[in-house]
Motif scaffolding. Structure first.
Motif, PDB file in Angstrom:
ATOM      1  N   THR A 148      -0.237  -0.485   1.890  1.00 34.48           N
ATOM      2  CA  THR A 148      -0.826  -0.406   0.552  1.00 34.48           C
ATOM      3  C   THR A 148      -2.352  -0.372   0.559  1.00 34.48           C
ATOM      4  N   ALA A 149      -2.971  -0.582   1.714  1.00 40.46           N
ATOM      5  CA  ALA A 149      -4.436  -0.576   1.780  1.00 40.46           C
ATOM      6  C   ALA A 149      -5.038   0.749   1.302  1.00 40.46           C
ATOM      7  N   PRO A 150      -4.502   1.908   1.711  1.00 37.56           N
ATOM      8  CA  PRO A 150      -5.087   3.158   1.196  1.00 37.56           C
ATOM      9  C   PRO A 150      -4.951   3.278  -0.318  1.00 37.56           C
ATOM     10  N   VAL A 151      -3.843   2.768  -0.872  1.00 37.67           N
ATOM     11  CA  VAL A 151      -3.664   2.797  -2.321  1.00 37.67           C
ATOM     12  C   VAL A 151      -4.725   1.927  -2.989  1.00 37.67           C
ATOM     13  N   ALA A 152      -4.996   0.771  -2.398  1.00 34.06           N
ATOM     14  CA  ALA A 152      -6.005  -0.130  -2.954  1.00 34.06           C
ATOM     15  C   ALA A 152      -7.364   0.551  -3.025  1.00 34.06           C
ATOM     16  N   TRP A 170      16.842  -7.052 -11.345  1.00 32.05           N
ATOM     17  CA  TRP A 170      15.486  -7.100 -11.881  1.00 32.05           C
ATOM     18  C   TRP A 170      14.513  -6.351 -10.988  1.00 32.05           C
ATOM     19  N   GLN A 171      14.774  -6.385  -9.671  1.00 30.15           N
ATOM     20  CA  GLN A 171      13.916  -5.619  -8.771  1.00 30.15           C
ATOM     21  C   GLN A 171      14.107  -4.120  -8.981  1.00 30.15           C
ATOM     22  N   ARG A 172      15.337  -3.695  -9.237  1.00 28.57           N
ATOM     23  CA  ARG A 172      15.598  -2.272  -9.498  1.00 28.57           C
ATOM     24  C   ARG A 172      14.835  -1.802 -10.737  1.00 28.57           C
ATOM     25  N   TRP A 173      14.929  -2.585 -11.817  1.00 27.79           N
ATOM     26  CA  TRP A 173      14.254  -2.205 -13.047  1.00 27.79           C
ATOM     27  C   TRP A 173      12.739  -2.211 -12.866  1.00 27.79           C
ATOM     28  N   TYR A 174      12.240  -3.189 -12.122  1.00 29.02           N
ATOM     29  CA  TYR A 174      10.792  -3.221 -11.918  1.00 29.02           C
ATOM     30  C   TYR A 174      10.332  -2.029 -11.096  1.00 29.02           C
ATOM     31  N   CYS A 175      11.067  -1.687 -10.049  1.00 31.95           N
ATOM     32  CA  CYS A 175      10.682  -0.553  -9.202  1.00 31.95           C
ATOM     33  C   CYS A 175      10.704   0.753  -9.989  1.00 31.95           C
ATOM     34  N   ILE A 176      11.650   0.882 -10.908  1.00 33.22           N
ATOM     35  CA  ILE A 176      11.688   2.074 -11.766  1.00 33.22           C
ATOM     36  C   ILE A 176      10.450   2.113 -12.661  1.00 33.22           C
ATOM     37  N   PHE A 177      10.096   0.963 -13.234  1.00 32.80           N
ATOM     38  CA  PHE A 177       8.927   0.885 -14.105  1.00 32.80           C
ATOM     39  C   PHE A 177       7.634   1.161 -13.337  1.00 32.80           C
ATOM     40  N   ALA A 178       7.505   0.618 -12.132  1.00 33.00           N
ATOM     41  CA  ALA A 178       6.238   0.653 -11.393  1.00 33.00           C
ATOM     42  C   ALA A 178       6.106   1.861 -10.476  1.00 33.00           C
ATOM     43  N   LEU A 179       6.997   2.838 -10.590  1.00 28.48           N
ATOM     44  CA  LEU A 179       6.927   4.006  -9.714  1.00 28.48           C
ATOM     45  C   LEU A 179       5.776   4.913 -10.133  1.00 28.48           C
ATOM     46  N   THR A 180       4.833   5.122  -9.238  1.00 31.76           N
ATOM     47  CA  THR A 180       3.707   6.022  -9.466  1.00 31.76           C
ATOM     48  C   THR A 180       3.666   7.059  -8.358  1.00 31.76           C
ATOM     49  N   ASP A 181       2.779   8.028  -8.494  1.00 33.43           N
ATOM     50  CA  ASP A 181       2.656   9.062  -7.464  1.00 33.43           C
ATOM     51  C   ASP A 181       2.360   8.439  -6.103  1.00 33.43           C
ATOM     52  N   GLU A 182       1.400   7.504  -6.077  1.00 35.77           N
ATOM     53  CA  GLU A 182       0.977   6.913  -4.810  1.00 35.77           C
ATOM     54  C   GLU A 182       2.056   6.007  -4.225  1.00 35.77           C
ATOM     55  N   THR A 183       2.736   5.241  -5.084  1.00 33.17           N
ATOM     56  CA  THR A 183       3.830   4.385  -4.608  1.00 33.17           C
ATOM     57  C   THR A 183       4.962   5.225  -4.050  1.00 33.17           C
ATOM     58  N   TYR A 184       5.274   6.312  -4.718  1.00 34.06           N
ATOM     59  CA  TYR A 184       6.315   7.212  -4.225  1.00 34.06           C
ATOM     60  C   TYR A 184       5.945   7.771  -2.855  1.00 34.06           C
ATOM     61  N   SER A 185       4.676   8.111  -2.684  1.00 34.91           N
ATOM     62  CA  SER A 185       4.222   8.637  -1.400  1.00 34.91           C
ATOM     63  C   SER A 185       4.398   7.613  -0.290  1.00 34.91           C
ATOM     64  N   VAL A 186       4.034   6.351  -0.571  1.00 31.46           N
ATOM     65  CA  VAL A 186       4.183   5.298   0.436  1.00 31.46           C
ATOM     66  C   VAL A 186       5.657   5.060   0.758  1.00 31.46           C
ATOM     67  N   LEU A 187       6.501   5.001  -0.270  1.00 34.78           N
ATOM     68  CA  LEU A 187       7.917   4.694  -0.064  1.00 34.78           C
ATOM     69  C   LEU A 187       8.628   5.793   0.719  1.00 34.78           C
ATOM     70  N   THR A 188       8.315   7.037   0.417  1.00 27.77           N
ATOM     71  CA  THR A 188       8.990   8.131   1.115  1.00 27.77           C
ATOM     72  C   THR A 188       8.506   8.294   2.546  1.00 27.77           C
ATOM     73  N   LEU A 225       2.407  -4.853  -5.220  1.00 27.72           N
ATOM     74  CA  LEU A 225       1.065  -4.856  -4.655  1.00 27.72           C
ATOM     75  C   LEU A 225       0.237  -3.696  -5.192  1.00 27.72           C
ATOM     76  N   ASN A 226       0.843  -2.524  -5.284  1.00 27.91           N
ATOM     77  CA  ASN A 226       0.109  -1.376  -5.807  1.00 27.91           C
ATOM     78  C   ASN A 226      -0.309  -1.603  -7.260  1.00 27.91           C
ATOM     79  N   GLN A 227       0.602  -2.157  -8.071  1.00 29.38           N
ATOM     80  CA  GLN A 227       0.210  -2.455  -9.447  1.00 29.38           C
ATOM     81  C   GLN A 227      -0.856  -3.542  -9.473  1.00 29.38           C
ATOM     82  N   GLY A 228      -0.773  -4.480  -8.549  1.00 22.73           N
ATOM     83  CA  GLY A 228      -1.791  -5.524  -8.474  1.00 22.73           C
ATOM     84  C   GLY A 228      -3.169  -4.963  -8.221  1.00 22.73           C
ATOM     85  N   TRP A 229      -3.272  -3.949  -7.359  1.00 28.18           N
ATOM     86  CA  TRP A 229      -4.577  -3.323  -7.111  1.00 28.18           C
ATOM     87  C   TRP A 229      -5.113  -2.690  -8.392  1.00 28.18           C
ATOM     88  N   TRP A 230      -4.229  -2.038  -9.132  1.00 29.37           N
ATOM     89  CA  TRP A 230      -4.653  -1.389 -10.370  1.00 29.37           C
ATOM     90  C   TRP A 230      -5.097  -2.426 -11.403  1.00 29.37           C
TER      91      TRP A 230
END
Length: 231
Positions: free
Chosen positions: A15-19, A99-117, A134-139
């Motif tokens: 997540t450092a590059p996202v930060a 709850w983790q599934r719903w949160y991951c759906i909500f917090a999915l961004t371009d950069e998070t998708y790139s890291v996950l894939t 963590l990515n949302q925390g940086w934002w």
């Protein structure tokens, strides 16, 4: 073929590059929001509850212009429709916890998708919620810094509110240089012109919808030949 990331990679290194991108961009959003007349806590609430990146930047002038929440919500929905396709490709690797599934759906961004894939499929479920948080925390951190700066500094915003538009203009030029396809640019110009005529107060939302429709109907264009084989 690209090799999967080694198991020794830590969450922080992923997540450092996202930060490095999210903290300064979030700070710009927080600063612009406060300088446009919004409260710092509303900027924070937006990054916590909306967390939509470009849509949050789009929201600032729309709120300043006094547009209704329904228009802002519609524009945000249209702008983020691409996330539907992101989510479909991750359905089989979402965490088992509800709850983790719903949160991951909500917090999915371009950069998070790139890291996950970039992770091996078997490791995504166990790391997805933490990486997303963590990515949302940086934002959110960047938003807080920008909001604090915006309440303390009196800086003229002449031209600063055009930063995001300039960024997208540069990206559009780079896309044209890479693909040598000018049709999407003309479609975007024509769509915004049509939106301005049909409903000036919601021209952006109409233009985005028309562009998505044109992209769905337009036949796929063959990728340009590079003259060299790639693995």
């Amino acid at each position: 073929m690209p090799r999967p990331l080694p198991r020794t990679f830590s969450i922080s290194s992923l997540t450092a590059p996202v930060a490095m991108g999210y903290v300064p961009l979030g700070a710009v959003f927080g600063f612009l929001f406060v300088q446009a007349g919004g409260s710092g806590w509303l900027a924070m609430a937006s990054s916590l509850l909306v967390y939509a990146g470009a849509a949050q930047f789009m929201m600032v002038p729309m709120l300043a212009a006094g547009l209704p929440v329904s228009a802002i919500a519609l524009a945000t929905l249209v702008l983020n429709l691409r996330h539907v396709f992101y989510g479909l490709s991750l359905l089989n690797t979402l965490p088992a916890c509800r709850w983790q599934r719903w949160y991951c759906i909500f917090a999915l961004t371009d950069e998070t998708y790139s890291v996950l894939t970039a992770l091996p499929a078997q490791e995504r479920a166990s790391r997805m919620a933490l990486i997303s948080a963590l990515n949302q925390g940086w934002w959110v951190l960047g938003t807080a810094l920008g909001a604090v700066l915006g309440t303390q500094a009196q800086i003229g915003l002449a031209g600063l509110d055009f930063v995001l538009a300039a960024l997208f203009a540069v990206l559009a030029v780079e896309q044209w240089r890479a693909r040598r396809d000018v049709v999407p640019i003309w479609i975007a110009i024509a769509a915004y012109a049509a939106g301005s005529v049909l409903m000036p107060s919601q021209a952006l939302a109409i233009a985005i919808a028309l562009c998505l429709l044109a992209a769905a109907l337009r036949p796929a264009r063959p990728a340009p030949r590079t003259g060299a084989a790639h693995d």
